[in-house]
Enzyme design. Sequence first.
Site, short mmCIF file in Angstrom:
data_model
loop_
_atom_site.label_atom_id
_atom_site.label_comp_id
_atom_site.label_asym_id
_atom_site.label_seq_id
_atom_site.Cartn_x
_atom_site.Cartn_y
_atom_site.Cartn_z
N THR A 258 -2.68 16.05 -35.86
CA THR A 258 -1.40 15.35 -35.88
C THR A 258 -0.40 16.11 -35.02
OG1 THR A 258 -1.73 14.36 -38.06
CG2 THR A 258 0.53 14.57 -37.31
N PHE A 260 3.57 16.67 -33.98
CA PHE A 260 4.91 16.58 -34.56
C PHE A 260 5.96 16.81 -33.49
CE2 PHE A 260 2.03 17.74 -37.91
CZ PHE A 260 2.51 17.11 -39.05
#
Length: 357
Positions: A258, A260
């Site tokens: 992921t 960010f």
Amino acid sequence: MSEDKLLPLRQQIDAIDAEILALLNRRAKIAQEVGHVKAETNAPVFRPEREAQVLLKVAERNPGPLQGADVQTIFREVMSACRALEKRVTVAYLGPAGTFSEQAVYQQFGHAVEGLPCVSIDEVFRATEAGTADFGVAPIENSSEGVINRTLDLLLQTTLNISGEVSIPVHHSLMTKEGTMTGIARICAHSQALAQCNAWLNQHYPSIERQAVASNAEAARMASENEAVAAIAGEMAAQKYDLQVVSANIQDDPHNRTRFAVVGRLQNGASGKDQTSLVLSVANKAGAVYKLLAPLAKHGVSMTRFESRPARMGAWEYYFYVDVEGHAADDKVAKALDELQQNAAFYKLLGSYPRSF
């Protein structure tokens, strides 16, 4: 006999540790002097481009046997501790404690910060815009499930800049209070985590109800209070909420990551390894997008990401979220962006920032 061999080695380590301690405090005192100079000029405490340059250099100069990534982790914490002598930075993130968002905070800023857990991505942006937090960290893209649409929408609306990015591996574990699935009636997690583990869950627990909640850490908190609830979350959440792992690494994609975005009011200088993000739109007519993006090819600027979102202002109109290599102040990037702005119906520069390691 082995103790006789170990003793002189331990004495050498003790002596080196004393040298390291002295050097760390010497560095900290200089960092304090830097802080005094910054205070006089009202300069920001956290400079992402400067810290990125330090981390790149230590990896390049590292002769081993320590791995470059491990050396960077050590230096990140040293810089974090020294920065806290100037001012302890407050960072908002999607909470509660134990989320991957909190992990992203520490990977970007080190542990000498004040974390501010928020109940939603919207609240992360609100806290940062209001000045309650110096920076916010929000998930923007997952390698398996794609972009986080709410973050893209908020980036369009906010007055904040992107001042950094963090990319972390996401390893999901199934966890319960007792470490077994006996008596479990619900499996709870953030909707993205449920999607990222969908095939595994279908294979192993197809008949157990799945419930999407605000975050994986919230699911872990629920599991810690209810023996009928299992949570999907990361290792930090298991430790935080005293849960036992039933199965580890249950994500369908073993390389699941992921990304960010770090948002704030800071406008970074160039680090030498940067990325620039922007939002564009064009009139809905044939060839418009091709013509819009032509300046990138013309000036030799590489586009690394291209996403579209409905503009919600009319039929079949879209905003395009674009990442390009380089800093907005770089000569070729600046020329390309100038032409893009002239061609676009809508143009917003989200920020230039060091690319994640």
